[in-house]
Design an enzyme around this catalytic site. Structure first.
Site, PDB file in Angstrom:
ATOM      1  CD  GLU A   1     -21.933  33.600  34.024  1.00  0.00           C
ATOM      2  OE1 GLU A   1     -21.983  34.781  33.642  1.00  0.00           O
ATOM      3  OE2 GLU A   1     -20.881  32.960  34.130  1.00  0.00           O
TER       4      GLU A   1
ATOM      5  CD  GLU B   1     -17.167  34.291  30.145  1.00  0.00           C
ATOM      6  OE1 GLU B   1     -16.511  34.927  30.979  1.00  0.00           O
ATOM      7  OE2 GLU B   1     -18.142  34.771  29.550  1.00  0.00           O
TER       8      GLU B   1
HETATM    9  C1  GAL Z   1     -19.965  36.233  32.188  1.00  0.00           C
HETATM   10  C2  GAL Z   1     -18.854  35.653  33.015  1.00  0.00           C
HETATM   11  C3  GAL Z   1     -18.887  36.092  34.440  1.00  0.00           C
HETATM   12  C4  GAL Z   1     -19.095  37.579  34.513  1.00  0.00           C
HETATM   13  C5  GAL Z   1     -20.375  37.917  33.813  1.00  0.00           C
HETATM   14  C6  GAL Z   1     -20.647  39.388  33.775  1.00  0.00           C
HETATM   15  O1  GAL Z   1     -19.599  36.286  30.870  1.00  0.00           O
HETATM   16  O2  GAL Z   1     -18.869  34.256  32.971  1.00  0.00           O
HETATM   17  O3  GAL Z   1     -17.701  35.736  35.062  1.00  0.00           O
HETATM   18  O4  GAL Z   1     -18.049  38.220  33.887  1.00  0.00           O
HETATM   19  O5  GAL Z   1     -20.290  37.532  32.479  1.00  0.00           O
HETATM   20  O6  GAL Z   1     -20.672  39.980  34.995  1.00  0.00           O
END
Ligand code: GAL
Length: 961
Positions: free
Chosen positions: A493, A417
């Site tokens: 993620e 990010e």
């Molecule tokens: C993503 C980010 C993580 C965490 C997650 C939400 O956008 O890369 O570090 O913030 O969202 O828990």
């Protein structure tokens, strides 16, 4: 290093990475060169600001006897040494004016004296190494400044041989919480300053290598491995006795080997021998490429069953000891996890040794995130500003050089990010030159210009399906679109594991198994970052009085902070199990599918068990043929009669991470018609004084509410639609719709009123007609309770007809009632042992379960709906003597019991806020709303939404004892 800083601003506001240190090199654990740990208790002084330029503490002879102490490795804010942790997700907790930081910059001065071991230093140099300091440090030894550095989760070394004395060395380290580096370290986690990883002195004998790089590829076509160890700054030989290898460093040798994979982490012990040092090598042969649009290791497509792992311990923060690292990996392996993304920084270096040894695919991510610039439309983003590029390149080099010798690391990630920018391209170019043998990952740039794979976070199932078909929305110009469309796809993620959930895992897994382009994903995230707290149990954002914070968004893991697996991890284990066991209906067989990428099932034993109403009837071993990866076999089962057959695949032998008998995969088949309780009819209602009696039931004549079932007092039995919103019900603030927590409250579902319209006493029924509706809102549920009895048992049929315009789904639909606190023992036949919801129920095992009501609670750090058991046929609540109540469902139902109401659960902010009262509250639900992943991703899939529509459901109650 040239400094880049505004005039008159201090060194820690310099945009550059630091000064005075050595070039980065590989980390390794095994060597015959001496090493001395400087971990332990250090003298410590905290100053509220960095304004003081007084450096006298670094001079030998400084009297620090008035100072306190702090443990190294550690964070001073977690050791009662002053200051406090602070949590923000995206926003910087200071004004964004890079590279400037606040005047109020907590500064920790650390001092330690030490003597050298006998014989030190030999004829070479000695290196002082810091494995991790947040956010920056300036270092003096015996009064001489060595230099300074930033890059919190990266190693930094200084040459110190010439400065060391046999006795009384004084090491002084000044650490500032904030530095220009903080702008590059905006990861979603607690801000925790301190020397949080090891400090070590390492002998560097004359003739020892400056660095070395192990290249160990595997050719799947002929089964050979090619080893070449580059050795910098020394001549050396490479020995791998098991392979008969004895070659000069730099020379390539090809021999027949067993390859390294995450499934078969075969390592060969070797040595790099130079005139000054012998270094232990653990060589794993493997080759990773992108070919035909797929990530292939050793010639095969791999499927990531991954997690994102931050370093976290509830007492020590990011200072994580070796036992905890191993525990994490053993837990991962036991739960069928095969991949880790080291979000969002390189972990403690020893962690990667363990990944090599236990077998996990690793995406090693650089210590880089500038997410807070998103709020400024990315103006001033350091990754797109050349003045910061040296710092970015330094971070890339420190990661790659440190971790380059690990077989487990197959992908480098530039960071997380950071938007887009030239700095990222510069990092990518450097990494590609230095290590062409691994792939590159970065999620934040949709052009994918610098990477080998297309990566996304939190896409919906529908979008993953499109991507799987290489049919996603076009991107950019035709050429870059075609490039990206040809790439393999991973979800770096997905499935945000915040609170109760994540829902929808099975549906993702089906897509990964259907579309070869979809090579799996990494659940966000491994562990809740709840900090141990005397009053709150586990603390989250805001609990330390932070001015800005993001509350419990920091508790979004598959493990609770104390590393107890949450239901989310149990579900993930089942969903990603590497062997599928599915009944083939009507054939008396099960289909066994091998979902491993490399191995057959030879390391597993298969067993079967037959149960009727949860009672074991027969069991045995099952012979399963050797099924190749991706293939399946149909195996007959002795399925006579009715009941539930369970087939399990268990470890046949002890492994490094699981004992023989550990369950890897399972499947169930149920035969026979559903058992429906016999109707409870025939008894006649009788009116008494203010009461109506029907069989074992006694009702209030005015309200029609039962007050007793046999000897068991019953409180407040009525329709219930409310649940304490989960984090996923509440949804993320930045996601526009499906934020049901708020919508439900707007619709008044948490304050439903029950109007009694009629209590009709018939021949053999008592019918209570009601309307359940909130004040001020045009919604209602016309609800009738129809009671019957047969003398011993009481039957209830509830019918519900919605009125008004329902635009929101219902949280739940069922009845709830209270029993005296003594009835705190539960037993049921249905899904268990843990909780389940419509889209989190893969791991629910059909069987007979028994546990206390207290044990039925899932301890989410922020209290919320939890604890439902799926597919329940009957449930009993009893006291110690077996007296109590049994409920059988006309259809399988959802069973929940707790010592507080949903309203109390909703009101509590931390677990200690929940206090057991005099009542056990029981919910028997006909249906419940799914969970989804809306706390940071897609909501509940349509098939798991509980829309308000006419419904009818029934139970039969029997007083026990
Ligand atoms: C993503 C980010 C993580 C965490 C997650 C939400 O956008 O890369 O570090 O913030 O969202 O828990």
């Amino acid at each position: 290093m040239n400094r880049t800083q505004p005039p008159d601003s201090p060194w820690y506001e310099d945009m550059g990475p630091g000064s005075g240190g050595l070039e980065p090199r590989a980390w390794y654990a095994e060597s015959d060169a001496g090493r001395m740990s400087l971990n332990g208790e250090w003298r410590f002084r905290l100053s509220p600001g960095a304004a003081s330029r007084d450096e006298s503490f670094a001079r030998p002879g400084f009297d620090a006897s008035g100072w306190g102490t702090v443990g190294v490795p550690g964070h001073w804010v977690l050791q009662g040494a002053g200051g406090a942790p602070a949590y923000t997700n995206v926003v910087y907790p200071f004004p964004v004016d890079p590279p400037r930081v606040p005047t109020a910059n907590p500064t920790g001065d650390h001092l330690r004296t030490f003597d050298l071991p006998a014989g030190w230093p030999g004829d070479g140099d000695v290196v002082l190494r810091f494995d991790g300091v947040e956010s920056c440090a300036r270092v003096w030894l015996n009064g001489r400044e060595l230099g300074d550095f930033k890059g919190s989760r990266l190693p930094h070394e200084f040459s110190v041989g010439a400065l060391l004395r046999a006795e009384g060395n004084v090491l002084a380290v000044r650490v500032h919480q904030w530095s220009s580096g903080s702008y590059l370290e905006d990861q979603d986690q607690w801000w925790l300053p301190g020397i949080f990883r090891d400090v070590t002195l390492l002998e560097r004998p004359r003739g020892a290598p400056r660095d070395f790089f192990v290249h160990a590829g595997y050719d799947h076509r002929d089964g050979s491995g090619t080893l070449r160890v580059e050795c910098a700054g020394a001549e050396g030989r490479v020995l791998v006795p098991e392979l008969g290898v004895d070659v000069a460093a730099g020379e390539a040798v090809t021999v027949a080997v067993e390859p390294w994979t995450a499934e078969t982490p075969r390592l060969y012990d070797g040595e790099l021998v130079t005139s000054g040092e012998r270094i232990g090598l653990r060589v794993g042969f493997r080759t990773v490429v992108v070919e035909d649009g797929l990530i292939k290791v050793n010639g095969r497509r791999v499927l990531f069953r991954g997690v994102n792992r931050h370093e976290f311990h509830p007492e020590t923060g990011r200072a994580v000891d070796a036992a905890t690292m191993r525990r994490d990996l053993v837990l991962m392996k036991q739960h069928n996890v095969n991949a880790v993304r080291t979000s969002h920084y390189p972990p403690h270096p020893a962690f990667l040794d363990l990944c090599d040894e236990l077998g996990l695919w690793v995406i090693d991510e650089c210590d880089l995130e500038t997410h807070g610039f998103s709020g400024l439309e990315w103006r001033g983003n350091p990754v797109d500003d050349e003045r910061w590029t040296p710092a970015l390149l330094d971070r890339a080099a420190r990661m790659v050089e440190r971790d380059k010798n690990h077989a487990s690391v197959i992908i480098w990630s530039l960071g997380n990010e950071c938007g887009t920018g030239r700095g990222l391209s510069a990092m990518a170019a450097w990494i590609r030159r230095r290590d062409p043998g691994r792939l590159l990952h970065y999620e934040g740039d949709p052009s994918c210009r610098d990477v080998d794979l297309y990566s996304r976070m939190y896409p919906t199932h529908a979008e993953v399906e499109l991507i799987g078909r290489r049919a996603e929305e076009p991107w950019g110009d035709a050429e870059s679109d075609a490039r990206r469309r040809a790439m393999p796809f991973v979800l770096c993620e997905y499935a945000h594991a915040m609170g109760n959930g994540p829902g929808g895992l099975s549906a993702y897994q089906r897509l990964f198994e259907r579309y070869e382009r979809c090579q799996g994903g990494f659940v966000w995230e491994w562990i809740d970052h709840g900090l141990a707290h005397p009053e709150h149990g586990f603390a989250y954002g805001g609990d330390f009085g932070e001015e800005l914070h993001d509350a419990n968004f920091v508790c979004d893991g598959l493990l609770f902070p104390d590393r107890t697996p949450s239901p989310g991890l149990i579900e993930y284990k089942k969903v990603v199990e590497p062997v599928r066991i599915e009944p083939v209906s009507g054939t008396g067989t099960v289909r066994i599918t091998n979902g491993y990428d490399f191995t057959g099932p030879a390391h597993l034993e298969f067993t079967w068990a037959h149960e009727v109403d949860g009672v074991p009837v027969a069991s045995g071993a099952l012979t399963v043929p050797d099924v190749a990866p991706g293939a399946s076999a149909q195996v007959p089962l002795p399925m006579d009669g009715v009941g539930v057959w369970t087939v399990r695949a268990v470890l046949a032998r002890d492994t490094a991470w699981g004992a023989r008998g550990h369950v890897v995969a399972w499947g169930q088949a149920e035969t026979g018609a559903a058992v429906v309780p016999a109707a409870a009819v025939g008894a006649r209602p009788e009116r008494g004084e203010g009461l109506i009696t029907l069989g074992p039931g006694v009702f209030d004549a005015v309200t029609g509410v039962p007050v007793r079932l046999g000897a068991v007092p019953v409180e407040g039995l009525r329709l219930d639609v409310w649940r304490a919103p989960t984090d996923n019900d509440n949804g993320a603030a930045w996601l526009p719709d499906e934020r049901y927590g708020a919508l439900w409250r707007e619709s008044g579902l948490h304050r439903m009123r029950h109007r009694v319209d009629a209590v009709e006493v018939g021949e053999d029924t008592v019918v209570v007609r009601t309307r359940v509706a909130p004040a001020g809102v045009g919604l209602g549920l016309r609800t009738a309770y129809r009671w019957t009895a047969d003398g011993e048992r009481l039957g209830l049929t509830v019918s519900v007809v919605p009125e008004g315009e329902w635009r929101v789904p219902l949280p739940r639909l069922g009845i709830r009632f209270g029993l005296p606190a003594a009835y705190g023992g539960a037993r049921w036949f249905g899904g268990g042992p843990g909780e389940a919801y419509p889209d989190t129920r893969a791991a629910s095992v059909l069987g007979r379960w028994r546990m206390s009501v207290d044990a039925m609670q899932t301890p989410y750090v922020r209290p919320q709906e939890n604890g439902a058991r799926a597919d329940v046929r009957w449930a009993e609540l009893t006291d110690g003597g077996g007296a109590g109540l049994r409920a059988e469902g006309g259809e399988p139902f959802w069973f929940t019991a707790r010592r507080w109401t949903s309203e109390q659960l909703d009101a509590a902010e931390h677990r200690p806020g929940l206090r057991a009262g005099g009542t056990v509250w029981v919910n028997l639900d006909h249906a419940v709303q799914g969970i989804g992943s809306r706390s940071c991703g897609p909501g509940v899939l349509p098939e798991h939404r509980l829309d308000a529509r006419a419904a009818e459901f029934s139970f039969v109650f029997t007083p026990l004892g």
